[in-house]
Design a protein around this motif. Structure first.
Motif, PDB file in Angstrom:
ATOM      1  N   GLN A  77       0.825  -1.205   0.000  1.00 38.04           N
ATOM      2  CA  GLN A  77       0.000   0.000   0.000  1.00 38.04           C
ATOM      3  C   GLN A  77       0.860   1.256   0.000  1.00 38.04           C
ATOM      4  O   GLN A  77       0.524   2.234  -0.658  1.00 38.04           O
ATOM      5  N   ASN A  78       1.975   1.237   0.745  1.00 36.47           N
ATOM      6  CA  ASN A  78       2.795   2.432   0.890  1.00 36.47           C
ATOM      7  C   ASN A  78       4.153   2.354   0.192  1.00 36.47           C
ATOM      8  O   ASN A  78       4.469   3.187  -0.644  1.00 36.47           O
ATOM      9  N   LYS A  79       4.982   1.353   0.581  1.00 33.77           N
ATOM     10  CA  LYS A  79       6.364   1.357   0.126  1.00 33.77           C
ATOM     11  C   LYS A  79       6.944  -0.041   0.012  1.00 33.77           C
ATOM     12  O   LYS A  79       6.641  -0.907   0.830  1.00 33.77           O
ATOM     13  N   ILE A  80       7.819  -0.233  -0.990  1.00 36.16           N
ATOM     14  CA  ILE A  80       8.614  -1.448  -1.134  1.00 36.16           C
ATOM     15  C   ILE A  80      10.077  -1.028  -1.113  1.00 36.16           C
ATOM     16  O   ILE A  80      10.475  -0.096  -1.820  1.00 36.16           O
ATOM     17  N   ILE A  81      10.874  -1.726  -0.295  1.00 34.93           N
ATOM     18  CA  ILE A  81      12.310  -1.466  -0.215  1.00 34.93           C
ATOM     19  C   ILE A  81      13.048  -2.719  -0.663  1.00 34.93           C
ATOM     20  O   ILE A  81      12.824  -3.805  -0.110  1.00 34.93           O
ATOM     21  N   LEU A  82      13.916  -2.576  -1.663  1.00 38.95           N
ATOM     22  CA  LEU A  82      14.783  -3.665  -2.103  1.00 38.95           C
ATOM     23  C   LEU A  82      16.175  -3.377  -1.561  1.00 38.95           C
ATOM     24  O   LEU A  82      16.832  -2.424  -1.991  1.00 38.95           O
ATOM     25  N   GLU A  83      16.625  -4.191  -0.601  1.00 39.52           N
ATOM     26  CA  GLU A  83      17.927  -3.981   0.011  1.00 39.52           C
ATOM     27  C   GLU A  83      19.048  -4.473  -0.903  1.00 39.52           C
ATOM     28  O   GLU A  83      18.803  -5.145  -1.906  1.00 39.52           O
ATOM     29  N   ALA A  84      20.284  -4.154  -0.548  1.00 35.06           N
ATOM     30  CA  ALA A  84      21.451  -4.354  -1.414  1.00 35.06           C
ATOM     31  C   ALA A  84      21.620  -5.776  -1.963  1.00 35.06           C
ATOM     32  O   ALA A  84      22.005  -5.937  -3.113  1.00 35.06           O
ATOM     33  N   LYS A  85      21.316  -6.798  -1.187  1.00 37.62           N
ATOM     34  CA  LYS A  85      21.529  -8.177  -1.656  1.00 37.62           C
ATOM     35  C   LYS A  85      20.245  -8.865  -2.091  1.00 37.62           C
ATOM     36  O   LYS A  85      20.219 -10.068  -2.295  1.00 37.62           O
ATOM     37  N   LEU A  97       8.951   3.245  -4.258  1.00 36.52           N
ATOM     38  CA  LEU A  97       9.895   2.149  -4.470  1.00 36.52           C
ATOM     39  C   LEU A  97      11.299   2.647  -4.158  1.00 36.52           C
ATOM     40  O   LEU A  97      11.746   3.649  -4.715  1.00 36.52           O
ATOM     41  N   VAL A  98      11.980   1.935  -3.253  1.00 40.09           N
ATOM     42  CA  VAL A  98      13.358   2.266  -2.889  1.00 40.09           C
ATOM     43  C   VAL A  98      14.223   1.075  -3.272  1.00 40.09           C
ATOM     44  O   VAL A  98      13.995  -0.035  -2.796  1.00 40.09           O
ATOM     45  N   ILE A  99      15.221   1.320  -4.146  1.00 40.58           N
ATOM     46  CA  ILE A  99      16.111   0.248  -4.583  1.00 40.58           C
ATOM     47  C   ILE A  99      17.542   0.612  -4.198  1.00 40.58           C
ATOM     48  O   ILE A  99      18.092   1.604  -4.679  1.00 40.58           O
ATOM     49  N   ALA A 100      18.141  -0.203  -3.333  1.00 42.13           N
ATOM     50  CA  ALA A 100      19.518   0.027  -2.906  1.00 42.13           C
ATOM     51  C   ALA A 100      20.485  -0.460  -3.986  1.00 42.13           C
ATOM     52  O   ALA A 100      20.166  -1.362  -4.768  1.00 42.13           O
ATOM     53  N   ALA A 101      21.676   0.151  -4.015  1.00 40.82           N
ATOM     54  CA  ALA A 101      22.718  -0.292  -4.946  1.00 40.82           C
ATOM     55  C   ALA A 101      23.036  -1.753  -4.676  1.00 40.82           C
ATOM     56  O   ALA A 101      23.199  -2.162  -3.524  1.00 40.82           O
ATOM     57  N   GLY A 102      23.077  -2.563  -5.707  1.00 42.72           N
ATOM     58  CA  GLY A 102      23.356  -3.980  -5.584  1.00 42.72           C
ATOM     59  C   GLY A 102      22.114  -4.862  -5.632  1.00 42.72           C
ATOM     60  O   GLY A 102      22.211  -6.069  -5.820  1.00 42.72           O
ATOM     61  N   ALA A 103      20.939  -4.277  -5.453  1.00 46.79           N
ATOM     62  CA  ALA A 103      19.694  -5.059  -5.525  1.00 46.79           C
ATOM     63  C   ALA A 103      19.454  -5.486  -6.971  1.00 46.79           C
ATOM     64  O   ALA A 103      19.819  -4.773  -7.913  1.00 46.79           O
ATOM     65  N   GLN A 104      18.847  -6.652  -7.151  1.00 44.82           N
ATOM     66  CA  GLN A 104      18.524  -7.157  -8.485  1.00 44.82           C
ATOM     67  C   GLN A 104      17.008  -7.215  -8.640  1.00 44.82           C
ATOM     68  O   GLN A 104      16.332  -7.806  -7.812  1.00 44.82           O
ATOM     69  N   PHE A 105      16.522  -6.607  -9.723  1.00 42.51           N
ATOM     70  CA  PHE A 105      15.086  -6.609  -9.999  1.00 42.51           C
ATOM     71  C   PHE A 105      14.869  -6.954 -11.456  1.00 42.51           C
ATOM     72  O   PHE A 105      15.394  -6.297 -12.346  1.00 42.51           O
TER      73      PHE A 105
END
Length: 108
Positions: A77-85, A97-105
């Motif tokens: 509903q609010n936010k998705i965070i993809l962490e580095a690994k 949508l927050v995508i950290a460096a190193g995350a794979q999508f």
């Protein structure tokens, strides 16, 4: 005096490392996955997929943080965070949508 517990929910369900859950899971509180879920997860709270966690299925929650692997549809509903690994294959539906460096999508 009666307490109002209408939406104050601090419950936490933990799927520990080494646990494999198959099927649909539904709850009102927060969920942390360090094991494996093969199926859909629906909660009124938040979902956190730990670094060693894996989900194959659909996720529905207020906020979702992925540190491990997810293969499926992820709805927040609010936010998705993809962490580095993190590794996510599938579809994302969210406001933020927050995508950290190193995350794979790989998906839409």
């Amino acid at each position: 005096m009666k307490k109002d517990h209408s939406f104050e929910n601090n419950e936490l369900t933990i799927i520990s490392s080494g646990v494999v859950l198959e099927g649909k899971m539904k709850c009102n509180g927060n969920i942390r996955v360090d094991g494996t879920i093969k199926g859909d997860v629906d909660t009124g709270g938040n979902i956190t997929i730990g670094t060693n966690g894996k989900v194959i299925g659909e996720l529905n929650a207020k906020e979702i943080t992925v540190g491990g692997k997810v293969d499926g549809i992820v709805r927040a509903q609010n936010k998705i965070i993809l962490e580095a690994k993190s590794i996510l294959k599938g579809e994302l539906i969210t406001k933020i949508l927050v995508i950290a460096a190193g995350a794979q999508f790989d998906g839409t």
